[in-house]
Design an enzyme around this catalytic site. Structure first.
Site, mmCIF file in Angstrom:
data_model
loop_
_atom_site.group_PDB
_atom_site.id
_atom_site.type_symbol
_atom_site.label_atom_id
_atom_site.label_comp_id
_atom_site.label_asym_id
_atom_site.label_seq_id
_atom_site.Cartn_x
_atom_site.Cartn_y
_atom_site.Cartn_z
ATOM 1 N N ASP A 46 0.973 -1.222 -0.025
ATOM 2 C CA ASP A 46 -0.145 -0.003 -0.014
ATOM 3 C C ASP A 46 0.780 1.251 0.051
ATOM 4 O O ASP A 46 1.545 1.669 1.048
ATOM 5 C CB ASP A 46 -0.701 0.028 1.260
ATOM 6 N N TYR A 51 3.177 9.716 -0.533
ATOM 7 C CA TYR A 51 4.282 9.242 0.345
ATOM 8 C C TYR A 51 5.495 9.245 -0.322
ATOM 9 O O TYR A 51 6.528 9.172 0.480
ATOM 10 C CB TYR A 51 3.943 7.747 0.666
ATOM 11 N N LYS A 76 -2.752 5.760 -4.381
ATOM 12 C CA LYS A 76 -4.121 6.625 -4.085
ATOM 13 C C LYS A 76 -3.670 8.134 -4.576
ATOM 14 O O LYS A 76 -2.627 8.547 -4.897
ATOM 15 C CB LYS A 76 -3.997 6.818 -2.557
ATOM 16 N N HIS A 112 -7.768 9.400 -1.951
ATOM 17 C CA HIS A 112 -7.001 9.399 -0.646
ATOM 18 C C HIS A 112 -7.930 10.106 0.402
ATOM 19 O O HIS A 112 -7.963 9.459 1.560
ATOM 20 C CB HIS A 112 -5.804 10.221 -0.816
ATOM 21 N N LEU A 194 -1.925 -0.886 13.729
ATOM 22 C CA LEU A 194 -1.602 -1.032 15.113
ATOM 23 C C LEU A 194 -1.505 -0.040 16.037
ATOM 24 O O LEU A 194 -0.957 -0.013 16.880
ATOM 25 C CB LEU A 194 -0.023 -1.584 14.889
ATOM 26 N N ILE A 233 -2.940 -3.318 6.956
ATOM 27 C CA ILE A 233 -1.504 -3.014 6.037
ATOM 28 C C ILE A 233 -0.744 -2.294 7.048
ATOM 29 O O ILE A 233 -0.117 -1.109 6.916
ATOM 30 C CB ILE A 233 -1.965 -1.921 4.901
ATOM 31 N N LYS A 235 2.738 -1.095 8.901
ATOM 32 C CA LYS A 235 4.276 -0.624 8.684
ATOM 33 C C LYS A 235 4.942 -0.779 9.526
ATOM 34 O O LYS A 235 4.865 -0.820 10.581
ATOM 35 C CB LYS A 235 3.970 0.907 8.312
ATOM 36 N N SER A 236 6.285 -1.188 8.790
ATOM 37 C CA SER A 236 7.689 -1.206 9.725
ATOM 38 C C SER A 236 8.646 -1.162 8.727
ATOM 39 O O SER A 236 8.476 -1.666 7.749
ATOM 40 C CB SER A 236 7.668 -2.526 10.678
ATOM 41 N N ARG A 241 10.619 -6.828 12.801
ATOM 42 C CA ARG A 241 8.972 -6.438 12.725
ATOM 43 C C ARG A 241 8.112 -6.796 11.619
ATOM 44 O O ARG A 241 6.945 -7.218 11.575
ATOM 45 C CB ARG A 241 8.906 -4.994 13.422
ATOM 46 N N ASN A 245 5.196 -9.295 11.886
ATOM 47 C CA ASN A 245 3.711 -8.783 11.713
ATOM 48 C C ASN A 245 3.215 -9.575 10.488
ATOM 49 O O ASN A 245 1.957 -9.635 10.307
ATOM 50 C CB ASN A 245 3.636 -7.413 11.083
#
Ligand code: NAD
Length: 280
Positions: A46, A51, A76, A112, A194, A233, A235-236, A241, A245
């Site tokens: 994603d 971004y 997006k 978005h 999270l 979705i 993120k790390s 991690r 995840n």
């Protein structure tokens, strides 16, 4: 075959219930980070124009050698980037995302934010329908849309959004919106699944459930999303991690766990309220 369960979108496309989010990953780090995620087993990524890492993400997809049809790529339209969107500017921006990603189609293209105060999301969604008809996006959907905006899209355009990607975690469980989605066959996709790794993961209830299953609080939260029927979705940028995840398919939460997690919903948003959000 991936072990990740899929949800079937209203056009028949299958979307993995667990994907990898790349917000706040700098473009020059995205290739390595997304590469680690793909090695760990994620097949759904994603990203978003805003971004600034579609290029780095696209390089990781290409370098992975994974067949295109096994990947599920979401990006997006950053609709705050212009005062008012037209068919032409939406098509131009879509082409730019496609070029940055180095792809000839996107699996899922999202609006978005609704920016309802600008009143241009119907034009955007109608243009998205045209993009979907051309096959260059397999599915189109929205993000951060509230019930009134979803109803208006469904009443005034040919589109039923395949997905609504919204803030959703145990402290902000969005029960009403999820019920509305279910009534219309819209998949609920959870951003900040999270809780951005802030206080939520230190919650004692989650710690207790995690200890019971020999798992981490993050794994318990992701398992909760899967069992609720959401797409998550996380993120790390940390390889351990990223793998942790993804390792959420070898255990299951029981009714008591689910009831305890339901008790954590306190209506707290971490991100902006879509009714007001309009960066430009
Ligand atoms: P998240 O809930 O995925 O939390 C990520 C943070 O949690 C990490 O930066 C790290 O600090 C921590 N973390 C991750 N794994 C952990 C683990 N196993 N143990 C402990 N801490 C851990 O938050 P997010 O990045 O805001 O959301 C995920 C994705 O959702 C984004 O990357 C983006 O793709 C998407 N998103 C979309 C929107 C939207 O408006 N559509 C908004 C925000 C995010």
């Amino acid at each position: 075959m991936s072990q990740v369960p899929t949800l079937t979108l209203d056009n028949g496309l299958r979307m993995p219930q667990l994907g990898f989010g790349v917000w706040q990953v700098p473009d020059d780090e995205a290739t390595a980070v997304v590469g680690t995620a793909l090695e760990a087993g994620y097949r759904s990524i994603d990203t978003a124009a805003i971004y600034g890492n579609e290029t780095g993400t696209g390089k990781a997809l290409a370098a992975s050698g994974i067949p295109r049809q096994e990947l599920f790529v979401t990006t997006k339209l950053w609709n705050s980037a212009a005062e008012t969107w037209t068919r032409e500017s939406v098509l131009r921006e879509f082409d730019a995302s496609l070029a940055r990603l180095g792809l000839d189609y996107i699996d899922l293209y999202l609006v978005h934010w609704p920016r309802a105060m600008r009143d241009d999301y119907l034009t955007i969604v109608r243009t998205f329908a045209e993009i979907a008809d051309s096959g260059r996006a397999k599915a189109v959907g929205v993000s951060n849309f509230q019930p009134a905006e979803l109803e208006r899209v469904m009443a005034e355009t040919p589109v039923v959004p395949a997905v609504n990607q919204v803030e959703l975690h145990p402290n902000f469980a969005q029960a009403e919106l999820r019920a509305l989605h279910a009534r219309h066959g819209i998949v609920t996709e959870a951003w900040s699944p999270l809780g951005q790794g802030r206080g939520l993961l230190e919650d004692p209830t989650l710690a207790r459930i995690a200890a019971k299953h020999g798992r981490s609080p993050a794994q318990v939260v992701l398992r909760w999303h899967i069992q609720l029927g959401n797409v998550a979705i996380p993120k790390s940028a940390t390889p351990s991690r990223i793998r942790e995840n993804f390792d959420v398919f070898g255990f299951a939460l029981d009714d008591e766990d689910l009831a305890a997690i339901a008790g954590l919903d306190n209506g707290t948003r971490l991100g902006p309220d879509p009714a007001e959000f309009d960066y430009s």
